[in-house]
Design a protein around this motif. Structure first.
Motif, PDB file in Angstrom:
ATOM      1  N   ARG A   1       0.835  -1.211   0.000  1.00 39.92           N
ATOM      2  CA  ARG A   1       0.000   0.000   0.000  1.00 39.92           C
ATOM      3  C   ARG A   1       0.865   1.255   0.000  1.00 39.92           C
ATOM      4  O   ARG A   1       0.555   2.240  -0.670  1.00 39.92           O
ATOM      5  CB  ARG A   1      -0.931   0.018   1.218  1.00 39.92           C
TER       6      ARG A   1
ATOM      7  N   ARG B   1       2.048   1.708  -3.465  1.00 36.83           N
ATOM      8  CA  ARG B   1       0.945   2.156  -4.328  1.00 36.83           C
ATOM      9  C   ARG B   1       0.627   3.628  -4.057  1.00 36.83           C
ATOM     10  O   ARG B   1       0.403   4.410  -4.981  1.00 36.83           O
ATOM     11  CB  ARG B   1      -0.289   1.285  -4.113  1.00 36.83           C
TER      12      ARG B   1
ATOM     13  N   PHE C   1       2.775  -7.411  -5.708  1.00 39.86           N
ATOM     14  CA  PHE C   1       1.910  -6.302  -6.116  1.00 39.86           C
ATOM     15  C   PHE C   1       0.856  -6.800  -7.096  1.00 39.86           C
ATOM     16  O   PHE C   1      -0.330  -6.489  -6.952  1.00 39.86           O
ATOM     17  CB  PHE C   1       2.745  -5.191  -6.746  1.00 39.86           C
TER      18      PHE C   1
ATOM     19  N   TYR D   1      -3.086  -6.631  -6.289  1.00 38.18           N
ATOM     20  CA  TYR D   1      -3.872  -5.607  -6.980  1.00 38.18           C
ATOM     21  C   TYR D   1      -4.315  -5.980  -8.390  1.00 38.18           C
ATOM     22  O   TYR D   1      -5.036  -5.212  -9.027  1.00 38.18           O
ATOM     23  CB  TYR D   1      -3.105  -4.283  -7.015  1.00 38.18           C
TER      24      TYR D   1
ATOM     25  N   PRO E   1       3.086  -3.321 -11.065  1.00 38.01           N
ATOM     26  CA  PRO E   1       3.288  -1.944 -10.609  1.00 38.01           C
ATOM     27  C   PRO E   1       3.425  -0.942 -11.760  1.00 38.01           C
ATOM     28  O   PRO E   1       2.870   0.158 -11.703  1.00 38.01           O
ATOM     29  CB  PRO E   1       4.580  -2.001  -9.795  1.00 38.01           C
TER      30      PRO E   1
ATOM     31  N   TYR F   1       0.076  -0.352 -13.318  1.00 34.06           N
ATOM     32  CA  TYR F   1      -0.696   0.513 -12.426  1.00 34.06           C
ATOM     33  C   TYR F   1      -0.254   1.969 -12.596  1.00 34.06           C
ATOM     34  O   TYR F   1      -1.088   2.876 -12.713  1.00 34.06           O
ATOM     35  CB  TYR F   1      -0.524   0.067 -10.970  1.00 34.06           C
TER      36      TYR F   1
END
Length: 158
Positions: free
Chosen positions: A20, A23, A54, A58, A62, A65
């Motif tokens: 988190r 992120r 990750f 999610y 990454p 994202y």
């Protein structure tokens, strides 16, 4: 003996706050140059473990994202700001207009110009680009560009 609990995605619960943090780091600094090693350092794990964890947590890597967040921010600016597509491309962290347009089209389904024109047809007011630069919403400099407003051949007082 301590027991390690995992989520349904297979990521340990102890690792989730670290993921988190990374992120959130992406969300706050999407326009900066971010790489996998740097993001893994924010999470405090190796880049390979970070990338796998990750994605498991999610549902996307990454870097994917990061790209999605940049495109989302570009959509906001295309809808509301009176900036060129190139200025928006640089403001959200892309270094190449070609890669920005390609990624934007792949994720949104239309080019940045088509997207802006479609939203402009609704007649909403647009924020002047100079105001966005002045307020720091959009950085006024990019790598290789000087923040100075002096004219070529003129020197500023020392």
């Amino acid at each position: 003996m301590s027991r390690v609990t995992t989520t349904t995605s297979g990521v340990s619960e102890a690792l989730l706050p670290h993921l988190r943090r990374a992120r959130d780091h992406i969300d706050r600094r999407y326009a900066a140059e971010l790489d996998l090693a740097g993001l893994a350092a924010v999470a405090g794990v190796s880049k390979y473990h970070f990338a796998r964890s990750f994605e498991a947590a999610y549902g996307e890597t990454p870097i994917r994202y990061l790209t999605r967040r940049r495109i989302e921010r570009a959509q906001d600016l295309l809808r509301s700001a009176n900036l060129t597509v190139t200025e928006i491309c640089m403001a959200v962290g892309f270094s190449s207009l070609g890669s920005f347009s390609t990624r934007f089209s792949a994720l949104v389904g239309e080019s940045p110009t088509q997207y802006r024109d479609r939203w402009a047809a609704t007649g909403g007011p647009r924020i002047p680009g100079c105001y966005l630069f002045m307020m720091g919403v959009v950085p006024s400099t990019s790598p290789g560009r000087s923040a100075s407003s002096e004219k070529p051949g003129r020197r500023s007082p020392a």
